[in-house]
Design an enzyme around this catalytic site. Structure first.
Site, PDB file in Angstrom:
ATOM      1  CB  SER A 141      -0.901   0.014   1.239  1.00  0.00           C
ATOM      2  OG  SER A 141      -1.550   1.277   1.366  1.00  0.00           O
TER       3      SER A 141
ATOM      4  CE1 TYR B  99      -3.983  -2.848   4.808  1.00  0.00           C
ATOM      5  CE2 TYR B  99      -3.141  -0.702   4.147  1.00  0.00           C
ATOM      6  CZ  TYR B  99      -3.693  -1.926   3.817  1.00  0.00           C
ATOM      7  OH  TYR B  99      -3.942  -2.230   2.494  1.00  0.00           O
TER       8      TYR B  99
END
Length: 244
Positions: free
Chosen positions: A140, A153
């Site tokens: 990401s 995350y």
């Protein structure tokens, strides 16, 4: 059984970005195994979409962090289609909360799915992907954006990127590439969850392209890495419209 057709496994392939990748790889001529965690209806719909377009696909339910389930996932690909050439790791969870308030049970889950899951799938891929194949992990752009609330995350995705480069080097001589795609904000249910319209509009305005990414944008990058991009290896490709 042997097969001239290239075969892909896509984890988290029943919805959103994973579903788009499934359909794109099938359109490019891959037989596809659609791995999913729990939503059988969506997984069956993904298989039906591929089949309706003239492709070949099967669905397999399994926890990506469970080594026995993942071994069976690869067994299914070999049994149904003759082998494995492409593995795309899309499965993931994205709880958002500041470090000070983050529930440690939620931390354990995100580590298990995103980091252990990627490791376990990569382990089987390293053992079974055929010469000329590709492993594509999903990270990401949050690893660069460093937005508050995303520490857990982002930590898992940083780990995914580390696994990618090291595995690429460990597979020296195998003619198997290992790369990571790091999307920016993508218009999926996972992204929209918990965000109001104002926040979505602000995030969408950040890239010079002035829009959110789409699952098709990411599927295009994955298809490139899964096919013609043989000289790209051990890399992280940031696909975010120029936001960073």
């Amino acid at each position: 059984m042997t097969s001239a057709q290239r075969v892909a496994i896509v984890t988290g392939g029943s919805r959103g970005m994973g579903r788009e990748i499934v359909e794109r790889l099938a359109a490019d001529g891959h037989a596809v195994v659609v791995n999913y965690a729990s939503n059988t209806v969506e997984a069956d719909a993904a298989v039906a979409a591929v089949t309706a377009a003239g492709g070949r696909a099967v669905a397999y339910q399994g926890d990506v962090a469970d080594e026995n389930a993942v071994a069976e996932l690869f067994d299914v690909a070999e049994r149904e289609f003759g082998g494995v050439d492409v593995v795309v790791n899309v499965a993931g969870v994205m709880p958002v909360k500041p470090v000070v308030d983050f529930d440690l049970a939620a931390l354990d889950r995100v580590l298990r799915v995103n980091l252990r899951g990627t490791f376990v799938v990569n382990q089987q891929a390293a053992r079974r992907v055929r010469s000329g194949g590709s492993i594509v992990n999903i990270s990401s752009s949050i690893t660069r954006f460093a937005r508050p609330g995303y520490a857990a995350y982002a930590a898992t995705k940083g780990g995914v990127e580390a696994i990618t480069l090291i595995l690429a080097r460990e597979l020296r001589g195998r003619d198997v590439t290992v790369n990571t795609v790091a999307p920016g904000p993508i218009a999926t249910d996972l992204f929209f969850e918990g965000k109001d319209e104002q926040l979505v509009a602000r995030i969408a305005a950040e890239p010079p392209m002035e829009r959110l990414g789409t699952p098709a944008d990411i599927a295009e990058v994955v298809a490139f890495l899964a096919g013609p991009a043989r000289w790209i290896n051990g890399q992280v490709l940031f696909a975010n419209g120029g936001a960073i």
